[in-house]
Design a protein around this motif. Structure first.
Motif, PDB file in Angstrom:
ATOM      1  N   THR A  11      -1.496   8.094   2.515  1.00  0.00           N
ATOM      2  CA  THR A  11      -0.175   8.619   2.855  1.00  0.00           C
ATOM      3  C   THR A  11       0.801   7.959   1.873  1.00  0.00           C
ATOM      4  O   THR A  11       0.412   7.059   1.130  1.00  0.00           O
ATOM      5  CB  THR A  11       0.245   8.280   4.304  1.00  0.00           C
ATOM      6  N   PRO A  12       2.062   8.364   1.846  1.00  0.00           N
ATOM      7  CA  PRO A  12       3.007   7.708   0.938  1.00  0.00           C
ATOM      8  C   PRO A  12       3.159   6.210   1.161  1.00  0.00           C
ATOM      9  O   PRO A  12       3.575   5.489   0.254  1.00  0.00           O
ATOM     10  CB  PRO A  12       4.326   8.444   1.229  1.00  0.00           C
ATOM     11  N   SER A  13       2.791   5.720   2.348  1.00  0.00           N
ATOM     12  CA  SER A  13       3.002   4.302   2.629  1.00  0.00           C
ATOM     13  C   SER A  13       1.732   3.542   3.019  1.00  0.00           C
ATOM     14  O   SER A  13       1.753   2.327   3.183  1.00  0.00           O
ATOM     15  CB  SER A  13       4.030   4.144   3.766  1.00  0.00           C
ATOM     16  N   ILE A  14       0.626   4.254   3.195  1.00  0.00           N
ATOM     17  CA  ILE A  14      -0.631   3.623   3.618  1.00  0.00           C
ATOM     18  C   ILE A  14      -1.708   3.847   2.566  1.00  0.00           C
ATOM     19  O   ILE A  14      -1.891   4.969   2.080  1.00  0.00           O
ATOM     20  CB  ILE A  14      -1.110   4.174   4.980  1.00  0.00           C
ATOM     21  N   SER A  15      -2.419   2.779   2.220  1.00  0.00           N
ATOM     22  CA  SER A  15      -3.522   2.875   1.264  1.00  0.00           C
ATOM     23  C   SER A  15      -4.729   2.117   1.795  1.00  0.00           C
ATOM     24  O   SER A  15      -4.607   1.260   2.681  1.00  0.00           O
ATOM     25  CB  SER A  15      -3.116   2.302  -0.102  1.00  0.00           C
ATOM     26  N   ILE A  16      -5.898   2.452   1.215  1.00  0.00           N
ATOM     27  CA  ILE A  16      -7.148   1.792   1.590  1.00  0.00           C
ATOM     28  C   ILE A  16      -7.699   1.067   0.375  1.00  0.00           C
ATOM     29  O   ILE A  16      -7.667   1.570  -0.747  1.00  0.00           O
ATOM     30  CB  ILE A  16      -8.195   2.803   2.087  1.00  0.00           C
ATOM     31  N   LEU A  17      -8.218  -0.133   0.612  1.00  0.00           N
ATOM     32  CA  LEU A  17      -8.924  -0.887  -0.426  1.00  0.00           C
ATOM     33  C   LEU A  17     -10.344  -1.148   0.078  1.00  0.00           C
ATOM     34  O   LEU A  17     -10.599  -2.136   0.777  1.00  0.00           O
ATOM     35  CB  LEU A  17      -8.204  -2.209  -0.715  1.00  0.00           C
ATOM     36  N   MET A  49       0.152  -5.976  -7.646  1.00  0.00           N
ATOM     37  CA  MET A  49       0.820  -5.078  -8.572  1.00  0.00           C
ATOM     38  C   MET A  49       0.933  -3.672  -7.979  1.00  0.00           C
ATOM     39  O   MET A  49       1.992  -3.034  -8.029  1.00  0.00           O
ATOM     40  CB  MET A  49       0.041  -5.014  -9.894  1.00  0.00           C
ATOM     41  N   GLU A  50      -0.167  -3.181  -7.384  1.00  0.00           N
ATOM     42  CA  GLU A  50      -0.181  -1.826  -6.832  1.00  0.00           C
ATOM     43  C   GLU A  50       0.693  -1.702  -5.586  1.00  0.00           C
ATOM     44  O   GLU A  50       1.275  -0.646  -5.334  1.00  0.00           O
ATOM     45  CB  GLU A  50      -1.617  -1.392  -6.511  1.00  0.00           C
ATOM     46  N   ILE A  51       0.792  -2.764  -4.805  1.00  0.00           N
ATOM     47  CA  ILE A  51       1.688  -2.734  -3.641  1.00  0.00           C
ATOM     48  C   ILE A  51       3.117  -2.492  -4.101  1.00  0.00           C
ATOM     49  O   ILE A  51       3.869  -1.703  -3.498  1.00  0.00           O
ATOM     50  CB  ILE A  51       1.582  -4.043  -2.831  1.00  0.00           C
ATOM     51  N   GLY A  52       3.493  -3.156  -5.191  1.00  0.00           N
ATOM     52  CA  GLY A  52       4.832  -2.948  -5.740  1.00  0.00           C
ATOM     53  C   GLY A  52       4.993  -1.576  -6.363  1.00  0.00           C
ATOM     54  O   GLY A  52       6.002  -0.895  -6.145  1.00  0.00           O
ATOM     55  N   ASN A  53       3.981  -1.130  -7.126  1.00  0.00           N
ATOM     56  CA  ASN A  53       4.080   0.163  -7.818  1.00  0.00           C
ATOM     57  C   ASN A  53       4.064   1.345  -6.859  1.00  0.00           C
ATOM     58  O   ASN A  53       4.824   2.309  -7.028  1.00  0.00           O
ATOM     59  CB  ASN A  53       2.923   0.320  -8.821  1.00  0.00           C
ATOM     60  N   LEU A  54       3.180   1.279  -5.861  1.00  0.00           N
ATOM     61  CA  LEU A  54       3.020   2.400  -4.930  1.00  0.00           C
ATOM     62  C   LEU A  54       3.873   2.267  -3.668  1.00  0.00           C
ATOM     63  O   LEU A  54       3.879   3.165  -2.828  1.00  0.00           O
ATOM     64  CB  LEU A  54       1.541   2.528  -4.521  1.00  0.00           C
ATOM     65  N   ARG A  55       4.579   1.135  -3.554  1.00  0.00           N
ATOM     66  CA  ARG A  55       5.416   0.862  -2.369  1.00  0.00           C
ATOM     67  C   ARG A  55       4.588   0.990  -1.077  1.00  0.00           C
ATOM     68  O   ARG A  55       4.975   1.655  -0.114  1.00  0.00           O
ATOM     69  CB  ARG A  55       6.614   1.813  -2.325  1.00  0.00           C
ATOM     70  N   ILE A  56       3.440   0.309  -1.089  1.00  0.00           N
ATOM     71  CA  ILE A  56       2.536   0.360   0.060  1.00  0.00           C
ATOM     72  C   ILE A  56       3.097  -0.503   1.190  1.00  0.00           C
ATOM     73  O   ILE A  56       3.464  -1.655   0.975  1.00  0.00           O
ATOM     74  CB  ILE A  56       1.129  -0.151  -0.343  1.00  0.00           C
ATOM     75  N   GLN A  57       3.144   0.060   2.392  1.00  0.00           N
ATOM     76  CA  GLN A  57       3.620  -0.687   3.564  1.00  0.00           C
ATOM     77  C   GLN A  57       2.469  -1.192   4.412  1.00  0.00           C
ATOM     78  O   GLN A  57       2.593  -2.208   5.098  1.00  0.00           O
ATOM     79  CB  GLN A  57       4.544   0.210   4.401  1.00  0.00           C
ATOM     80  N   LYS A  58       1.354  -0.467   4.384  1.00  0.00           N
ATOM     81  CA  LYS A  58       0.157  -0.906   5.099  1.00  0.00           C
ATOM     82  C   LYS A  58      -1.036  -0.754   4.169  1.00  0.00           C
ATOM     83  O   LYS A  58      -1.250   0.313   3.599  1.00  0.00           O
ATOM     84  CB  LYS A  58      -0.065  -0.084   6.372  1.00  0.00           C
ATOM     85  N   LEU A  59      -1.804  -1.847   4.020  1.00  0.00           N
ATOM     86  CA  LEU A  59      -3.005  -1.809   3.184  1.00  0.00           C
ATOM     87  C   LEU A  59      -4.212  -2.135   4.055  1.00  0.00           C
ATOM     88  O   LEU A  59      -4.327  -3.233   4.603  1.00  0.00           O
ATOM     89  CB  LEU A  59      -2.906  -2.820   2.040  1.00  0.00           C
ATOM     90  N   ILE A  60      -5.096  -1.145   4.187  1.00  0.00           N
ATOM     91  CA  ILE A  60      -6.323  -1.335   4.971  1.00  0.00           C
ATOM     92  C   ILE A  60      -7.404  -1.851   4.014  1.00  0.00           C
ATOM     93  O   ILE A  60      -7.812  -1.150   3.088  1.00  0.00           O
ATOM     94  CB  ILE A  60      -6.777  -0.012   5.617  1.00  0.00           C
ATOM     95  N   ILE A  61      -7.827  -3.090   4.226  1.00  0.00           N
ATOM     96  CA  ILE A  61      -8.857  -3.698   3.373  1.00  0.00           C
ATOM     97  C   ILE A  61     -10.185  -3.660   4.120  1.00  0.00           C
ATOM     98  O   ILE A  61     -10.373  -4.369   5.111  1.00  0.00           O
ATOM     99  CB  ILE A  61      -8.484  -5.152   3.019  1.00  0.00           C
TER     100      ILE A  61
END
Length: 275
Positions: free
Chosen positions: A166-172, A192-204
């Motif tokens: 989603t625009p604010s959620i990413s998966i690693l 770096m990617e959190i800043g570039n993609l403006r990720i608010q939630k990162l599922i690792i």
């Protein structure tokens, strides 16, 4: 087969007239390379015999620009196909020795050849071959470094496959072994990617990681702290029992704001379902 000689022809024509003999002599000089000629042509699409004649033509005729361009072409080709440099060096030196052997044959049948003429010719030919070798090794080195850098960047990107859902959620999703070097790459790329993609939630998702050394676990916890400092919430899924036991024994734990879930599917259902 006896060498063909015509007093009026130039050295290049003399070598062309004796082409088969020249090639036979060249192969005798290149002891280690001759058995690799077909292999090099197969894997690198490089015809060593044809290229030897091309090099000789540029050297004898003083084609400096063509010689430089040819060195660049050869350097890139050998770097691209990771061909052995020792073979290249042996081949060029074999060409040099064979060329001088035929220059000697040529002048033995000439009349009124001055020593000064021979010294000038020796300097010109050897300088041109040396310039070719020098340019070849410089281009080879530069292009090899470029390839290594590109491969490293590719490996780094594959090692940190952040997937926006989603625009604010990413998966690693992490799989395989994580050592200290990969942990450093993870930290750099993730922040770096959190800043570039403006990720608010990162599922690792760690379900693909069977075990981790204690220093790597410590590094991971520090990375998650950094994620939090950037205003992003980390959700950890798929922790293996082996990793959890190690964390307990070492007294390590995640930040209180870090959420843990059993599976990636649970995280996707929970967070995608809320949108």
């Amino acid at each position: 087969m006896p060498e063909v000689f015509q007093e009026s022809i130039e050295i290049r024509k003399y070598i062309d007239l004796n082409k088969q003999n020249f090639e036979d002599s060249l192969l005798l000089e290149a002891v280690n390379v001759k058995d690799k000629i077909k292999e090099i042509e197969k894997y690198g699409n490089i015809n060593l015999i044809n290229n030897a004649h091309k090099l000789i033509g540029f050297v004898i005729n003083g084609k400096e620009k063509e010689l430089e361009d040819f060195a660049e072409q050869e350097g890139i080709a050998w770097a691209t196909h990771a061909l052995t440099l020792s073979f290249k060096l042996e081949w060029i030196q074999a060409i040099r020795r064979t060329l001088w052997k035929y220059i000697q044959k040529y002048y033995e049948q000439m009349k009124n050849v001055s020593l000064q003429e021979l010294f000038i010719l020796e300097k010109q030919i050897n300088n041109r071959i040396d310039k070719f070798l020098n340019a070849f090794f410089i281009i080879y080195s530069k292009y090899k470094d470029k390839l290594i850098k590109e491969q490293r960047e590719l490996v780094e990107n594959l090692s940190v496959p952040i997937i926006p859902i989603t625009p604010s959620i990413s998966i690693l999703p992490l799989i395989g072994t994580i050592d200290s070097m990969r942990a450093d790459i993870l930290e750099e790329k993730v922040l770096m990617e959190i800043g570039n993609l403006r990720i608010q939630k990162l599922i690792i998702d760690l379900s693909g990681i069977a075990d981790m050394e204690s220093d790597v676990i410590h590094h991971l916890i520090k990375m998650i702290d950094g994620i939090s400092l950037m205003g992003c919430n980390a959700i950890i899924t798929g922790l293996r029992a082996e990793v959890v036991r190690k964390m307990i024994h070492l007294g390590m734990k995640f930040d209180k704001n870090t959420e843990t879930l059993g599976t990636l599917q649970q995280a996707l259902y929970q967070y995608i379902g809320k949108i």
